[in-house]
Write a protein that holds these residues in place. Sequence first.
Motif, short mmCIF file in Angstrom:
data_model
loop_
_atom_site.label_atom_id
_atom_site.label_comp_id
_atom_site.label_asym_id
_atom_site.label_seq_id
_atom_site.Cartn_x
_atom_site.Cartn_y
_atom_site.Cartn_z
N GLU A 19 -12.19 -1.37 -2.85
CA GLU A 19 -11.36 -1.44 -1.64
C GLU A 19 -12.25 -1.48 -0.39
O GLU A 19 -12.05 -2.30 0.50
CB GLU A 19 -10.41 -0.25 -1.56
CG GLU A 19 -9.28 -0.32 -2.55
CD GLU A 19 -8.43 0.93 -2.59
OE1 GLU A 19 -8.65 1.86 -1.77
OE2 GLU A 19 -7.53 1.00 -3.45
N LEU A 23 -12.67 -4.68 2.21
CA LEU A 23 -12.46 -4.53 3.67
C LEU A 23 -13.70 -4.99 4.44
O LEU A 23 -13.58 -5.70 5.45
CB LEU A 23 -12.12 -3.08 4.01
CG LEU A 23 -10.75 -2.60 3.56
CD1 LEU A 23 -10.64 -1.09 3.70
CD2 LEU A 23 -9.64 -3.31 4.32
N ALA A 52 -2.77 -4.87 -3.32
CA ALA A 52 -2.41 -3.65 -2.58
C ALA A 52 -3.12 -3.61 -1.24
O ALA A 52 -2.52 -3.25 -0.22
CB ALA A 52 -2.75 -2.42 -3.41
N VAL A 53 -4.38 -4.00 -1.20
CA VAL A 53 -5.12 -4.02 0.06
C VAL A 53 -4.52 -5.10 0.97
O VAL A 53 -4.34 -4.88 2.17
CB VAL A 53 -6.63 -4.25 -0.16
CG1 VAL A 53 -7.37 -4.40 1.15
CG2 VAL A 53 -7.23 -3.10 -0.95
N ARG A 54 -4.18 -6.24 0.40
CA ARG A 54 -3.53 -7.30 1.19
C ARG A 54 -2.24 -6.80 1.83
O ARG A 54 -1.94 -7.11 2.97
CB ARG A 54 -3.21 -8.50 0.32
CG ARG A 54 -4.34 -9.42 0.05
CD ARG A 54 -3.82 -10.66 -0.67
NE ARG A 54 -4.91 -11.52 -1.06
CZ ARG A 54 -5.10 -11.97 -2.28
NH1 ARG A 54 -4.28 -11.63 -3.26
NH2 ARG A 54 -6.11 -12.77 -2.54
N SER A 55 -1.47 -6.02 1.07
CA SER A 55 -0.16 -5.56 1.56
C SER A 55 -0.28 -4.62 2.75
O SER A 55 0.70 -4.43 3.47
CB SER A 55 0.62 -4.89 0.42
OG SER A 55 0.07 -3.62 0.11
N THR A 56 -1.46 -4.06 2.98
CA THR A 56 -1.65 -3.19 4.15
C THR A 56 -1.80 -4.00 5.42
O THR A 56 -1.71 -3.44 6.51
CB THR A 56 -2.91 -2.31 3.99
OG1 THR A 56 -4.08 -3.16 4.01
CG2 THR A 56 -2.87 -1.49 2.71
N GLY A 57 -2.07 -5.31 5.27
CA GLY A 57 -2.29 -6.14 6.45
C GLY A 57 -3.69 -6.02 7.01
O GLY A 57 -4.00 -6.57 8.07
N LEU A 58 -4.58 -5.31 6.32
CA LEU A 58 -5.94 -5.09 6.82
C LEU A 58 -6.91 -6.21 6.47
O LEU A 58 -8.02 -6.24 7.00
CB LEU A 58 -6.49 -3.75 6.31
CG LEU A 58 -5.75 -2.51 6.79
CD1 LEU A 58 -6.30 -1.27 6.10
CD2 LEU A 58 -5.86 -2.38 8.31
#
Length: 113
Positions: A19, A23, A52-58
């Motif tokens: 993760e 980032l 899941a990381v994509r879904s944070t919008g980061l």
Amino acid sequence: MGVPLNEHKQERARRLCMELLILELNRLGVSQVWVESRKARQDQRDLRMLDAVRSTGLIDMTLRMDFVQPFAELMLWVPDAVAGAVGSDRRGEDAVPLSHLAETVTILPRLLG
């Protein structure tokens, strides 16, 4: 960095490292990440982590993660060499290999323990 852990803790540590890596690579403008393939189930777990990381919008939604065997992509050996240089330095054994990489390696904060 490799340390003896039970499988559950090892997967959690891998996920946290991945993760953070995703980032950081996104911040640097990387659009495709090549990861050493493990078993199909584990590769799918890595893809779920990316989602899941994509879904944070980061991260950029277009960042791709592909899997390849190390014998098919020799550049996958580079992280192992860098990890060896960092580990050797951290253990106080030999700082020279890491010193050669000093301008290209960023040591990120520890996530666990």
